[in-house]
Write an enzyme that holds these catalytic residues in place. Structure first.
Site, PDB file in Angstrom:
ATOM      1  N   SER A  42       0.835  -1.210   0.000  1.00 49.75           N
ATOM      2  CA  SER A  42       0.000   0.000   0.000  1.00 49.75           C
ATOM      3  C   SER A  42       0.869   1.259   0.000  1.00 49.75           C
ATOM      4  CB  SER A  42      -0.907   0.023   1.231  1.00 49.75           C
ATOM      5  OG  SER A  42      -1.816  -1.034   1.167  1.00 49.75           O
TER       6      SER A  42
ATOM      7  N   LYS B 251     -12.878  -9.552  -2.823  1.00 48.47           N
ATOM      8  CA  LYS B 251     -11.418  -9.454  -2.921  1.00 48.47           C
ATOM      9  C   LYS B 251     -10.948 -10.276  -4.133  1.00 48.47           C
ATOM     10  CE  LYS B 251     -10.699  -6.676   0.506  1.00 48.47           C
ATOM     11  NZ  LYS B 251     -10.229  -5.329   0.229  1.00 48.47           N
TER      12      LYS B 251
ATOM     13  N   SER C  35     -10.155   3.453   7.627  1.00 53.93           N
ATOM     14  CA  SER C  35      -9.346   2.467   6.897  1.00 53.93           C
ATOM     15  C   SER C  35      -7.895   2.960   6.869  1.00 53.93           C
ATOM     16  CB  SER C  35      -9.886   2.306   5.477  1.00 53.93           C
ATOM     17  OG  SER C  35      -9.812   3.551   4.799  1.00 53.93           O
TER      18      SER C  35
ATOM     19  N   ARG D 168     -13.346 -14.551  -0.652  1.00 56.36           N
ATOM     20  CA  ARG D 168     -12.509 -15.170   0.388  1.00 56.36           C
ATOM     21  C   ARG D 168     -13.313 -15.841   1.493  1.00 56.36           C
ATOM     22  NH1 ARG D 168      -7.638 -10.681   0.513  1.00 56.36           N
ATOM     23  NH2 ARG D 168      -6.583 -11.494  -1.349  1.00 56.36           N
TER      24      ARG D 168
ATOM     25  N   ASP E 131      -6.999  -7.958   4.968  1.00 59.55           N
ATOM     26  CA  ASP E 131      -6.217  -8.852   4.097  1.00 59.55           C
ATOM     27  C   ASP E 131      -5.641 -10.048   4.865  1.00 59.55           C
ATOM     28  OD1 ASP E 131      -6.724  -7.161   1.980  1.00 59.55           O
ATOM     29  OD2 ASP E 131      -4.846  -6.067   2.174  1.00 59.55           O
TER      30      ASP E 131
ATOM     31  N   GLN F 240      -8.829   2.243  -0.763  1.00 57.49           N
ATOM     32  CA  GLN F 240      -8.599   2.490  -2.192  1.00 57.49           C
ATOM     33  C   GLN F 240      -9.522   3.593  -2.685  1.00 57.49           C
ATOM     34  OE1 GLN F 240      -9.103  -1.355  -3.991  1.00 57.49           O
ATOM     35  NE2 GLN F 240      -7.184  -2.129  -3.165  1.00 57.49           N
TER      36      GLN F 240
HETATM   37  C1  S3P Z   1      -5.617  -1.407  -0.007  1.00 56.44           C
HETATM   38  C2  S3P Z   1      -6.845  -1.344   0.608  1.00 56.44           C
HETATM   39  C3  S3P Z   1      -7.663  -2.521   0.905  1.00 56.44           C
HETATM   40  C4  S3P Z   1      -6.829  -3.797   0.877  1.00 56.44           C
HETATM   41  C5  S3P Z   1      -5.946  -3.867  -0.323  1.00 56.44           C
HETATM   42  C6  S3P Z   1      -4.987  -2.676  -0.367  1.00 56.44           C
HETATM   43  C7  S3P Z   1      -4.905  -0.140  -0.302  1.00 56.44           C
HETATM   44  O1  S3P Z   1      -8.683  -2.631  -0.077  1.00 56.44           O
HETATM   45  O2  S3P Z   1      -7.684  -4.930   0.924  1.00 56.44           O
HETATM   46  O3  S3P Z   1      -5.184  -5.056  -0.328  1.00 56.44           O
HETATM   47  O4  S3P Z   1      -3.682  -0.155  -0.539  1.00 56.44           O
HETATM   48  O5  S3P Z   1      -5.569   0.899  -0.307  1.00 56.44           O
HETATM   49  P1  S3P Z   1     -10.057  -1.804   0.013  1.00 56.44           P
HETATM   50  O6  S3P Z   1      -9.752  -0.381  -0.168  1.00 56.44           O
HETATM   51  O7  S3P Z   1     -10.896  -2.341  -1.098  1.00 56.44           O
HETATM   52  O8  S3P Z   1     -10.616  -2.093   1.361  1.00 56.44           O
END
Ligand code: S3P
Length: 438
Positions: free
Chosen positions: A27, A351, A201, A355, A324, A177
């Site tokens: 990330s 995902k 988040s 999952r 994750d 995201q």
């Molecule tokens: C991520 C956010 C998460 C995560 C993904 C990476 C990111 O997804 O599951 O592996 O780097 O912003 P979501 O934004 O869909 O929750």
């Protein structure tokens, strides 16, 4: 990703021991390369995430005119780039391919919505099946012209860049995201943008934007950002280890009867450490050492030893902090004494695979007593696992979680489509061998 299907065989191991250096955080790497592409000046990103996901982001940015170099070791590359500034991106001459990476697709979607040219983004079969309406809707509220397949629900996405306006928006799902995509769009919009999160988040984007000089304020669960009036300042950094990759070894050591593993230089951003909190609550012998900061991100060494885990109920605010890691947490639940219940994790269904379905099916094949819920699962722990043939369903996190289950199962576990681990952790199998051969 390698086209050939690889089968990996895992045997139980009498002892797990060693020091593990996990790959750079995925990330943080995504954000470091996209934000430095827009910055003024040169940046060097050390310990860039080596998996296919972040390389897909690098390729897309190159196709948009950013000069990005990559050198150093395969497992810990250094990426260097010189940002194009706020108006330096160019229309790509072909469709952008995010491959398996939703972060690449969604973050680029947010950025390209404001850029004065046409972009088309696609991905592999799994990514083309993942929800994109959640990206398109807020971008349209900002005035964007974005379309997707299936009545604007799926990729490929077509984006005709336009001048955007700031919005006041409550994120319907706790998705980093989508939050990051809107923040990227907001940097180039007219007027400020305010985002409200029902559950917080991961906040890597907010931290990095602040480090690079953007006007961004977080108050409680809300974030307010002003459009850029001057380019971001380039930010060189060494990316901390990825706690999502460390999670396999945290669980491996905790569930194994004779284990001690040290993870070096691992990111411990509090929006990501749900796996540590839940393992501690389950009774794991886990210690955090040498806490420090790198480019506004906390990191540390983590020591885990064989533990007597107890089942637990997990849901609510902790879910985005370990989303994750739920596949490998389910493996811990199989070994823990008593019942483990995971709720409020319906996001697992969208995902890289569904999952809830894939974890329940594959762990059942290994002898676990595990039942699906609409938004989670129930695991009745304490039943010994027994190796057999299982399938990753082309989901990297499932492939690696099944390997950890294989370490404590009787008989051999054979994992089909195991090559998919390279999406986030190309050296996973090598590291696994290192800690089992002492
Ligand atoms: C991520 C956010 C998460 C995560 C993904 C990476 C990111 O997804 O599951 O592996 O780097 O912003 P979501 O934004 O869909 O929750």
């Amino acid at each position: 990703m390698a086209k050939t299907d690889t089968i990996r065989t895992i045997k139980s191991s009498p002892r797990l021991e060693g020091e593990v250096v996990v790959p750079g955080d995925k990330s943080i790497s995504h954000r470091a390369v996209i934000l430095n592409s827009l910055a003024k000046g040169k940046a060097q990103i050390d310990n860039f995430a080596p998996g296919a996901d972040c390389l897909a982001m690098v390729r897309c940015l190159r196709a948009l005119g950013v000069k990005i170099g990559k050198k150093g070791s395969q497992d810990s590359p250094t990426v260097s780039l010189s940002g194009t500034g706020v108006d330096g991106l160019r229309e790509a001459t072909n469709v952008l391919d995010a491959q398996n990476s939703a972060t690449t697709m969604r973050l680029l979607g947010g950025l390209l919505a404001s850029q004065p040219f046409l972009s088309v983004i696609t991905g592999d079969a799994s990514l083309r099946n993942r929800p994109m309406g959640r990206l398109i809707e807020p971008l349209r509220l900002m005035g964007a012209e974005v379309w997707g397949r299936g009545q604007d629900s799926f990729a490929p996405l077509v984006i005709k860049g336009k001048e955007l306006r700031g919005i006041d928006f409550t994120l319907p799902v706790p998705s980093a995201q989508i939050k990051s995509a809107i923040l990227l769009a907001a940097l180039f919009a007219r007027g400020n943008t305010v985002l409200h999160q029902k559950i917080v988040s991961r906040d890597h984007m907010e931290r990095m934007l602040r480090q690079m000089g953007a006007s961004l304020e977080s108050k409680g669960n809300s974030i307010s950002v002003l459009p850029l009036t001057s380019p971001l300042q380039a930010l060189s950094l060494r990316v901390p280890g990825d706690i999502s990759s460390a999670a396999y070894f945290l669980v491996a050591a905790a569930i194994h009867p004779d284990a001690r593993i040290v993870i070096r230089d691992c990111g411990i951003n509090p929006t990501r450490t749900g796996i540590i909190d839940i393992l501690l609550a389950m009774g794991a012998r886990l210690k955090i050492d040498h806490e420090r900061l790198e480019a506004g991100e906390p990191l540390a060494d983590i020591v885990v030893e064989s533990s007597e885990l107890r089942g637990i109920e997990g849901g609510g605010d902790i879910i985005p902090r370990l989303i994750d890691e739920i596949p490998v947490l389910a493996v811990a639940g199989c070994v823990a004494k008593g019942k483990t219940v995971i709720r409020n994790a319906g996001e697992l269904r969208v995902k890289e695979s569904d999952r809830i379905a894939t974890v329940v099916n594959e762990l059942s094949r290994l002898g676990a007593r595990i039942e699906p819920l609409a938004d989670g699962m129930v695991i009745y722990g304490g039943r010994p696992l027994s190796g057999t043939e299982v399938d990753s369903h082309l989901d990297h996190r499932l492939a690696m979680s099944l390997a950890i289950a294989g370490l404590i199962a009787k008989r051999e576990t054979t994992i089909k489509h195991a090559q998919v681990a390279e999406v986030s952790y190309p050296a996973f199998w090598q590291t696994l061998r290192q800690i089992t051969e002492y």
